[in-house]
Design an enzyme around this catalytic site. Structure first.
Site, short mmCIF file in Angstrom:
data_model
loop_
_atom_site.label_atom_id
_atom_site.label_comp_id
_atom_site.label_asym_id
_atom_site.label_seq_id
_atom_site.Cartn_x
_atom_site.Cartn_y
_atom_site.Cartn_z
N ASN A 170 0.86 -1.18 0.00
CA ASN A 170 0.00 0.00 0.00
C ASN A 170 0.90 1.23 0.00
OD1 ASN A 170 -1.78 2.08 0.53
ND2 ASN A 170 -2.23 1.43 2.63
N LYS A 195 0.16 4.27 -0.25
CA LYS A 195 -0.45 5.48 0.32
C LYS A 195 -0.20 6.67 -0.63
CE LYS A 195 -0.04 3.37 4.79
NZ LYS A 195 -0.12 3.53 6.22
N HIS A 205 -9.60 1.40 4.58
CA HIS A 205 -8.34 1.57 5.33
C HIS A 205 -8.60 2.53 6.49
CE1 HIS A 205 -4.28 2.74 6.36
NE2 HIS A 205 -3.89 1.62 5.76
N GLU A 238 -6.97 4.89 7.65
CA GLU A 238 -6.73 6.31 7.36
C GLU A 238 -7.92 6.93 6.66
OE1 GLU A 238 -2.95 5.70 5.41
OE2 GLU A 238 -2.10 5.13 7.34
N GLU A 268 -5.67 -4.83 10.43
CA GLU A 268 -4.64 -3.85 10.71
C GLU A 268 -4.96 -3.12 12.01
OE1 GLU A 268 -2.48 -2.66 6.81
OE2 GLU A 268 -4.18 -1.33 7.07
N GLY A 303 2.23 2.35 10.74
CA GLY A 303 3.18 3.44 10.58
C GLY A 303 3.87 3.85 11.86
N SER A 329 3.11 -2.04 10.40
CA SER A 329 4.57 -2.10 10.65
C SER A 329 5.18 -3.46 10.29
CB SER A 329 4.89 -1.72 12.09
OG SER A 329 4.53 -0.36 12.32
P1 PGA Z 1 2.64 0.36 7.66
O1 PGA Z 1 1.19 0.58 6.98
O2 PGA Z 1 3.19 -0.92 7.09
O3 PGA Z 1 3.45 1.56 7.21
O4 PGA Z 1 2.45 0.30 9.12
C1 PGA Z 1 0.32 -0.48 6.77
C2 PGA Z 1 -0.96 0.02 6.13
O5 PGA Z 1 -1.41 1.11 6.50
O6 PGA Z 1 -1.55 -0.64 5.26
#
Ligand code: PGA
Length: 249
Positions: free
Chosen positions: A9, A11, A95, A97, A167, A173, A213
């Site tokens: 992903n 982003k 997601h 976010e 997640e 992140g 992460s």
């Molecule tokens: P990350 O993000 O691996 O940077 O923690 C995962 C995601 O948001 O899909």
């Protein structure tokens, strides 16, 4: 047997040239490696360029969101037909976010899942709890509810085309990942929820990823778990070598 699926992903990162060189590098290092299904999820602007590079290969392409209408006066939105037009195989839906910053709800997630399936695009549905919810002991109920609402009124025959990504929001992140045992437990609960609605056979078919992460150092811990079928990778999917290491866990 469920084939593992690892999706990157991106982003809101990568211009078209940056995206191209990332994908070219990954493809070069992973050609002939077929144990894992690999999917790139670039921003909308780079989807077409990535599709051009992956066309005719086993690498998949996914968008990071979509709108549920086919067309209309919806300024700024992208429809399932437009994603299909580009040749998108997958789309990330719900997601955290998007839930946090852009008003995504369990209801809009469900509308988007249905729209994606109707257009022949496979949804990667994200579910996950906040740290406060985890500490309050709400994880199980919340994940069950998010899963049920996302899959509301979906045909059983569509289940093999659906991917769910668990997640935990506190792990996204932050560098603070969950651990294999905890993630396996929640993912087992998601599978049980699917079994409750669609039956055991569907539950055995649906692929469920861990995300939050994920890095080369911890991917194996997650992939060693019986319930975990892959990973949704954010930050570590932005570099050729780290992403390739994750795929080759
Ligand atoms: P990350 O993000 O691996 O940077 O923690 C995962 C995601 O948001 O899909």
């Amino acid at each position: 047997m469920r084939k593992p699926i690892i999706a990157g992903n991106w982003k809101m990162y990568k211009t078209i040239p940056e995206g191209r060189s990332l994908v070219q590098g990954v493809i070069q290092k992973l050609t002939g490696y077929n144990e894992v299904e690999v999917v790139f999820c670039p921003p909308f602007t780079a989807l077409s360029a990535v599709k051009d590079l992956t066309g005719g290969t086993s690498f998949g392409v996914g968008a990071q969101d979509l709108y549920w209408k086919e067309q209309g006066a919806f300024t700024g939105e992208i429809s399932p037909l437009m994603l299909k037009d580009i040749g998108c195989d997958y789309v990330i839906i719900g997601h955290s976010e998007r839930r946090e910053h852009f008003g995504e709800t369990d209801e809009t997630v469900n509308l988007k899942v249905k729209a994606a399936l109707a257009a022949g695009i496979k949804p990667i549905i994200c579910v996950g709890e906040t740290l406060a919810q985890r500490e309050a002991g709400e994880t199980q109920n919340l994940i069950k509810r998010q899963t049920e609402l996302a899959l509301k009124d979906i045909e059983t025959s569509a289940i093999p085309r659906i991917v769910i990504a668990y997640e935990p929001i506190w792990a996204i992140g932050t560098g603070k990942s969950s651990n294999g045992t905890d993630a396996n437990e929640v993912i087992g609960l998601i599978r049980k929820t699917v079994a409750g609605i669609f039956g055991n056979e569907s539950a055995e078919q649906i692929r469920i990823q861990y995300g939050g992460s994920v890095k080369p150092e911890n991917i194996k811990e997650f992939m060693d778990q019986p319930e975990i079928d892959g990973a949704l990778v954010g930050g570590a999917s932005l570099e050729i070598d780290t992403f390739v290491k994750i795929v080759k866990y």
